[in-house]
Write a protein that holds these residues in place. Structure first.
Motif, PDB file in Angstrom:
ATOM      1  N   ARG A 193       0.825  -1.217   0.000  1.00 36.57           N
ATOM      2  CA  ARG A 193       0.000   0.000   0.000  1.00 36.57           C
ATOM      3  C   ARG A 193       0.855   1.262   0.000  1.00 36.57           C
ATOM      4  NH1 ARG A 193      -5.707  -1.358   2.175  1.00 36.57           N
ATOM      5  NH2 ARG A 193      -5.587  -3.583   1.927  1.00 36.57           N
TER       6      ARG A 193
ATOM      7  N   GLU B 238      -6.769  -8.637   0.190  1.00 36.54           N
ATOM      8  CA  GLU B 238      -6.751  -7.184   0.384  1.00 36.54           C
ATOM      9  C   GLU B 238      -8.156  -6.565   0.384  1.00 36.54           C
ATOM     10  OE1 GLU B 238      -3.940  -5.423   1.097  1.00 36.54           O
ATOM     11  OE2 GLU B 238      -2.917  -7.355   1.088  1.00 36.54           O
TER      12      GLU B 238
ATOM     13  N   SER C 281      -9.260  -2.760   2.287  1.00 29.62           N
ATOM     14  CA  SER C 281      -9.016  -1.696   1.305  1.00 29.62           C
ATOM     15  C   SER C 281     -10.083  -0.616   1.395  1.00 29.62           C
ATOM     16  CB  SER C 281      -9.020  -2.280  -0.113  1.00 29.62           C
ATOM     17  OG  SER C 281      -7.920  -3.129  -0.294  1.00 29.62           O
TER      18      SER C 281
ATOM     19  N   VAL D  19     -11.176   1.084  -3.907  1.00 23.73           N
ATOM     20  CA  VAL D  19     -10.323  -0.049  -4.244  1.00 23.73           C
ATOM     21  C   VAL D  19     -11.136  -1.345  -4.197  1.00 23.73           C
ATOM     22  CG1 VAL D  19      -8.238  -1.333  -3.590  1.00 23.73           C
ATOM     23  CG2 VAL D  19      -8.262   1.172  -3.446  1.00 23.73           C
ATOM     24  N   GLN D  20     -12.050  -1.446  -3.246  1.00 20.28           N
ATOM     25  CA  GLN D  20     -12.914  -2.625  -3.174  1.00 20.28           C
ATOM     26  C   GLN D  20     -13.730  -2.786  -4.452  1.00 20.28           C
ATOM     27  OE1 GLN D  20     -15.033  -1.784   0.457  1.00 20.28           O
ATOM     28  NE2 GLN D  20     -13.678  -3.113   1.655  1.00 20.28           N
TER      29      GLN D  20
END
Length: 170
Positions: A79, A106, A110, A114-115
């Motif tokens: 990250r 992740e 996240s 980002v998800q």
């Protein structure tokens, strides 16, 4: 060389997206191996415009460069990159089943943007595990802290659509 430096500089400005992408596409069509270092510089420059970075990520992924793939994986895990959504998007464009485990791991920790990209990337990868992942997200079996109800519903909707699409593809 000055033109390349100007191109990298112009990639910071979203208002120049069309001109930048036209220049990149021209150079890629001429000789992608020659322009590849510049594509890397544009993608990984911290000030590059997000939309331009996403377009460059698509081009980079088309090369299937193991070096870039590994670099993207390390940026996601550590990250240590300002635009993780673009990193995940580009990983999805690689369509490498090996990235499923990292993306899945992740997912819950996240940020929301980002998800969303992780769900889309897993949809592109079409791992044997993706149906189970989409089902768990859709049914709320994966606990995601710090999301609003609206964000949770959006993830469920996208996962449901991805699940449906993969069922059609089978």
């Amino acid at each position: 060389m000055d033109e390349i430096r100007d191109l990298i500089q112009a990639a910071r400005d979203g208002n120049q997206k069309k001109d930048v992408m036209d220049a990149i596409n021209y150079l890629v069509a001429k000789n992608i191996e020659e322009i590849f270092p510049t594509l890397k510089d544009i993608f990984f420059h911290p000030l590059t415009n997000h939309e331009i970075r996403m377009e460059v990520g698509k081009i980079i992924a088309s090369t299937k460069s193991n070096q870039i793939y590994n670099l993207l994986i390390s940026h996601l895990i550590l990250r240590n990159f300002s635009d993780l959504a673009a990193v995940v998007y580009t990983l999805g464009e690689f369509q490498n089943p090996d990235s499923y485990e990292v993306l899945f791991r992740e997912f819950t920790s996240s940020p929301f943007d980002v998800q969303l990209e992780i769900v889309a990337a897993i949809g592109k990868i079409q791992s044997v595990y993706s149906l189970e992942f989409f089902s768990k997200v859709f049914n709320g079996e994966i606990t995601i802290p710090n999301l609003s109800n609206e964000q949770t519903q959006k993830l469920k909707q996208i996962a449901g659509n991805a699940l449906q699409q993969q069922m059609i593809d089978i």
